[in-house]
Design an enzyme around this catalytic site. Structure first.
Site, short mmCIF file in Angstrom:
data_model
loop_
_atom_site.label_atom_id
_atom_site.label_comp_id
_atom_site.label_asym_id
_atom_site.label_seq_id
_atom_site.Cartn_x
_atom_site.Cartn_y
_atom_site.Cartn_z
N LYS A 260 0.82 -1.19 0.00
CA LYS A 260 0.00 0.00 0.00
C LYS A 260 0.87 1.26 0.00
CE LYS A 260 -3.71 -2.05 2.83
NZ LYS A 260 -4.87 -1.83 1.96
N ASP A 330 -2.97 -7.44 -1.95
CA ASP A 330 -3.72 -6.56 -1.06
C ASP A 330 -5.21 -6.91 -1.04
OD1 ASP A 330 -4.02 -4.53 0.79
OD2 ASP A 330 -4.29 -2.98 -0.73
N ARG A 334 -10.57 -11.48 1.46
CA ARG A 334 -11.49 -12.49 0.90
C ARG A 334 -10.86 -13.88 0.92
NH1 ARG A 334 -11.62 -8.92 -4.35
NH2 ARG A 334 -11.31 -7.46 -2.64
#
Length: 483
Positions: A260, A330, A334
């Site tokens: 990120k 990233d 899930r």
């Protein structure tokens, strides 16, 4: 943080003038009987306040403060505007207004005429939350005395909302704690400690997860020194198939190899918010001895870049057996949920499943900080969940699921890929999760990316973790899974 010291006492008019802390009274267009008593001691100051033009701008649930009042030893009198037939939202707000004005000297709340009192007490308890790791300890609110003619009965009446508020505080502490303190091991240990409340808690470590085939989950944490864990909490207050609550518990998310941007990455301490809500809900159910069978399962992991970390282009095999092409490391939440959702169904065959996760930035773009995104394969179950959120004043908005979005996560080399790109990102994440839900299994996915850690304070929480979801899920259990 623990709840403030809230005591229920018998009113003592003779001691009112000598009370040295804050005194809280209520009024609307006129003073209630308790406020009139204070008004006489203050030589009409409260009457002048509620007849002044400025009182018109004070909204229900809000208030004004008169410092160093004449005729009293109190440090201040707080006058709260409260209609005679106030709804729960106004009462929660009124309680929060009291909490925001609390000082170390404490407060005396003249609450004899407030109905229903539990809503006011819940607002007070929720908004009194303080979190700080500064060297100088924060100035915590002093004892809050709730004056009511039936203190013992009132204390019993309010015990349940106080237990729920404590569970929300527990959730907020988990979300606010930095990742060097709340490691996966520390998180699991805090959940294990809830066995003292009557919960059954077990921790599955990496060798057990490997044996179960949870390679989607394990792949996320393979670049971290913190071991990946799954914690299973069970409250068996009734027989029969349980409601399963599943939470994403990424204690810190760097994005992994798909790292990120540095700006704002410090807020990724909150990426375990879904797991924190599940834990807080289980705590609330245990506190009130809910007559329901509920299991809470959380996947605890840290997503770090390392020589051992998962790479874009890798293909992992889930517990279900489906293969997943990693496009972006990233998009890891899930992967965590996929394996835990499948495990929950295989082991418990639940009546229904709710999963919660700070899953996508796309949810934040769509709904901001006001609403969680709700996806479901079952209209009646989704309606029950949305109604529970509405009753608690926690924003939730249903979003679509459609096979048309499946094309965005189609992979050339695996059964699916873990991200569908920028557009419809919250929806494609939900479509991904739906592939790990068995046919006929009622399920709802809640993306809490916006509501778990809002950018400013809210009515019931200071800036930082909100604890969104604990009260909604408790209400859902009460309405549809008890009895």
């Amino acid at each position: 943080m623990a709840l403030p010291d809230i005591q229920f006492i018998t009113p003592d008019p003779a001691a009112l003038a000598a009370h040295t802390g804050r005194v809280v009274v209520f009024a609307d267009l006129t003073l209630d009987a308790e406020a009139k008593r204070v008004d006489r001691l203050m030589r009409g100051a409260l009457t002048r306040a509620v007849t002044a033009d400025s009182w018109d701008s004070v909204k229900p649930g809000e208030g004004l403060t008169l410092a160093f009042p004449t005729g009293l030893s109190a440090s201040a009198v707080q006058l709260i505007r409260l209609p005679r037939k106030a709804d729960a939202e106004v009462l929660l707000k009124a309680g929060a207004t009291i909490a925001k004005g609390l000082k170390p000297e404490g407060a005396l709340v003249l609450a004899r005429l407030v109905k229903p009192l539990p809503a006011l007490i819940e607002g007070l308890a929720l908004r009194s939350y303080v979190y700080s790791r500064k060297a100088e300890a924060p100035k915590l609110p002093g004892t809050i005395q709730i004056a009511h003619p039936e203190p013992e009965a009132t204390a019993t009446l309010c015990a349940e909302v106080l237990g729920r508020a404590e569970a929300v505080h527990f959730t907020r502490d988990l979300v606010n704690d930095p990742a060097n303190i709340l490691t996966t091991t520390e998180f699991a240990d805090r959940l294990l400690a809830m066995t003292a409340m009557g919960l059954s808690v077990e921790v599955l470590d990496e060798p057990e997860l490997e044996k179960l085939g949870m390679r989607a989950l394990l792949g996320v944490g393979q670049g971290s020194e913190s071991p990946t864990k799954v914690v299973v909490m069970q409250w068996k207050g009734a027989e029969g198939a349980p409601l399963a609550l599943v939470g994403k518990g990424v204690v810190f998310d760097t994005g992994g190899i798909s790292i990120k941007p540095a700006g704002g990455m410090e807020e990724m301490i909150m990426d375990m918010g879904g797991a924190a809500v599940v834990a807080g809900t289980m705590r609330a159910l245990a506190a009130r001895k809910a007559k329901a069978h509920v299991v809470g399962l959380v996947g605890l992991v840290e997503n770090m870049p390392d020589g051992k970390a998962q790479r874009p282009g890798d293909v992992v095999t889930s517990m279900k057996g489906d293969t997943i092409e990693i496009i972006n490391t990233d998009a890891e939440g899930r992967l965590v949920l996929a394996d835990v959702l499948w495990y929950a169904q295989e082991r418990f065959a639940p009546r229904a499943i709710v999963d919660l996760a700070t899953l996508t930035g796309a949810c934040l773009v769509a709904l901001g900080f006001e609403n969680a995104a709700v996806f479901s394969n079952d209209d009646p179950f989704c309606a029950d969940l949305l109604k529970a959120a509405q009753t608690q004043g926690e924003g939730a908005w249903r979003m679509p699921l459609s096979p048309a979005y499946d094309a965005l996560i189609k992979s050339r080399m695996a059964d699916m890929k873990n991200t569908g790109g920028r557009y419809g990102g919250a929806i494609t994440a939900a479509q991904f999760l739906q592939r790990f839900i068995k046919d006929g299994q009622p399920w709802a996915h809640i993306d809490i990316a916006g509501v778990a850690y809002p950018s400013t304070d809210t009515t019931l929480a200071p800036k930082g973790a909100s604890g969104w979801g604990v009260r909604t899920l408790d209400a859902l259990v009460r309405a549809k899974f008890e009895g």
